[in-house]
Design a protein around this motif. Sequence first.
Motif, short mmCIF file in Angstrom:
data_model
loop_
_atom_site.label_atom_id
_atom_site.label_comp_id
_atom_site.label_asym_id
_atom_site.label_seq_id
_atom_site.Cartn_x
_atom_site.Cartn_y
_atom_site.Cartn_z
N GLU A 164 55.72 51.79 53.39
CA GLU A 164 55.57 53.13 52.82
C GLU A 164 56.43 53.32 51.57
O GLU A 164 55.99 53.94 50.61
CB GLU A 164 55.93 54.20 53.85
N THR A 165 57.65 52.80 51.58
CA THR A 165 58.56 53.00 50.45
C THR A 165 58.45 51.90 49.41
O THR A 165 58.97 52.05 48.31
CB THR A 165 60.02 53.08 50.92
N GLY A 166 57.82 50.79 49.77
CA GLY A 166 57.73 49.66 48.84
C GLY A 166 59.02 48.87 48.75
O GLY A 166 59.16 48.02 47.90
N GLN A 167 59.98 49.19 49.63
CA GLN A 167 61.26 48.48 49.66
C GLN A 167 61.47 47.92 51.06
O GLN A 167 61.59 48.69 52.02
CB GLN A 167 62.41 49.44 49.36
N PRO A 168 61.53 46.60 51.20
CA PRO A 168 61.75 46.06 52.53
C PRO A 168 63.10 46.51 53.07
O PRO A 168 64.09 46.58 52.34
CB PRO A 168 61.71 44.55 52.33
N VAL A 169 63.14 46.85 54.35
CA VAL A 169 64.37 47.33 54.98
C VAL A 169 65.34 46.19 55.18
O VAL A 169 66.55 46.38 55.12
CB VAL A 169 64.05 48.06 56.31
N GLY A 170 64.85 45.01 55.40
CA GLY A 170 65.74 43.88 55.68
C GLY A 170 66.12 43.90 57.15
O GLY A 170 65.32 43.55 58.00
N GLU A 171 67.30 44.33 57.44
CA GLU A 171 67.79 44.38 58.83
C GLU A 171 67.43 45.74 59.44
O GLU A 171 67.93 46.77 58.99
CB GLU A 171 69.30 44.17 58.83
N ILE A 210 62.13 47.67 65.01
CA ILE A 210 61.56 46.66 64.12
C ILE A 210 60.24 47.14 63.54
O ILE A 210 59.99 47.03 62.34
CB ILE A 210 61.39 45.32 64.88
N ALA A 211 59.39 47.72 64.38
CA ALA A 211 58.11 48.24 63.91
C ALA A 211 58.31 49.37 62.91
O ALA A 211 57.61 49.45 61.89
CB ALA A 211 57.27 48.72 65.10
N TYR A 212 59.27 50.25 63.18
CA TYR A 212 59.55 51.36 62.27
C TYR A 212 60.01 50.81 60.91
O TYR A 212 59.58 51.30 59.86
CB TYR A 212 60.63 52.27 62.86
N ALA A 213 60.86 49.80 60.93
CA ALA A 213 61.34 49.19 59.68
C ALA A 213 60.18 48.61 58.88
O ALA A 213 60.14 48.75 57.65
CB ALA A 213 62.38 48.11 59.99
N GLU A 214 59.24 47.99 59.56
CA GLU A 214 58.08 47.42 58.88
C GLU A 214 57.23 48.51 58.23
O GLU A 214 56.83 48.40 57.07
CB GLU A 214 57.24 46.60 59.85
N VAL A 215 56.97 49.59 58.96
CA VAL A 215 56.18 50.70 58.43
C VAL A 215 56.91 51.36 57.26
O VAL A 215 56.32 51.66 56.22
CB VAL A 215 55.86 51.73 59.53
N ALA A 260 71.78 54.34 61.56
CA ALA A 260 72.63 55.40 61.02
C ALA A 260 71.81 56.54 60.40
O ALA A 260 72.05 57.71 60.71
CB ALA A 260 73.63 54.83 60.02
N PRO A 261 70.82 56.25 59.54
CA PRO A 261 70.02 57.36 59.00
C PRO A 261 69.25 58.12 60.07
O PRO A 261 69.06 59.33 59.97
CB PRO A 261 69.07 56.70 58.01
N LEU A 297 62.17 59.38 57.80
CA LEU A 297 63.19 58.74 56.98
C LEU A 297 62.62 58.34 55.64
O LEU A 297 61.45 58.00 55.54
CB LEU A 297 63.73 57.48 57.67
N GLY A 298 63.46 58.36 54.63
CA GLY A 298 63.09 57.87 53.32
C GLY A 298 63.76 56.53 53.09
O GLY A 298 64.20 55.88 54.04
N ALA A 299 63.86 56.14 51.83
CA ALA A 299 64.52 54.86 51.50
C ALA A 299 65.97 54.89 51.98
O ALA A 299 66.62 55.93 51.97
CB ALA A 299 64.46 54.63 50.00
N ILE A 300 66.47 53.76 52.39
CA ILE A 300 67.82 53.65 52.93
C ILE A 300 68.80 53.41 51.79
O ILE A 300 68.65 52.46 51.02
CB ILE A 300 67.92 52.48 53.95
#
Length: 72
Positions: A39-46, A30-35, A52-53, A6-9
């Motif tokens: 990697e993208t420099g943009q926090p996923v948040g939720e 949750i772990a995937y969101a943190e990684v 969905a992606p 996945l890339g940036a959301i």
Amino acid sequence: MTKLKLGAIADDKPVKISIDLPAAIHRDLIAYAEVLGRETGQPVGEPAKLIAPMIERFMATDRAFAKARRVR
């Protein structure tokens, strides 16, 4: 650096649905969101925003689904 699928959301207006996830999958999400955030420099948040992606990517790369969809 890790190469995630996945890339940036994208910021898109969601349609709400409700699902129950096993605890292990939720922890992995949750772990995937943190990684992904690192990697993208943009926090996923939720982390639920990843669902969905992930489903979209899964369906886009499922050859049997693509074939069945063409036949339909």
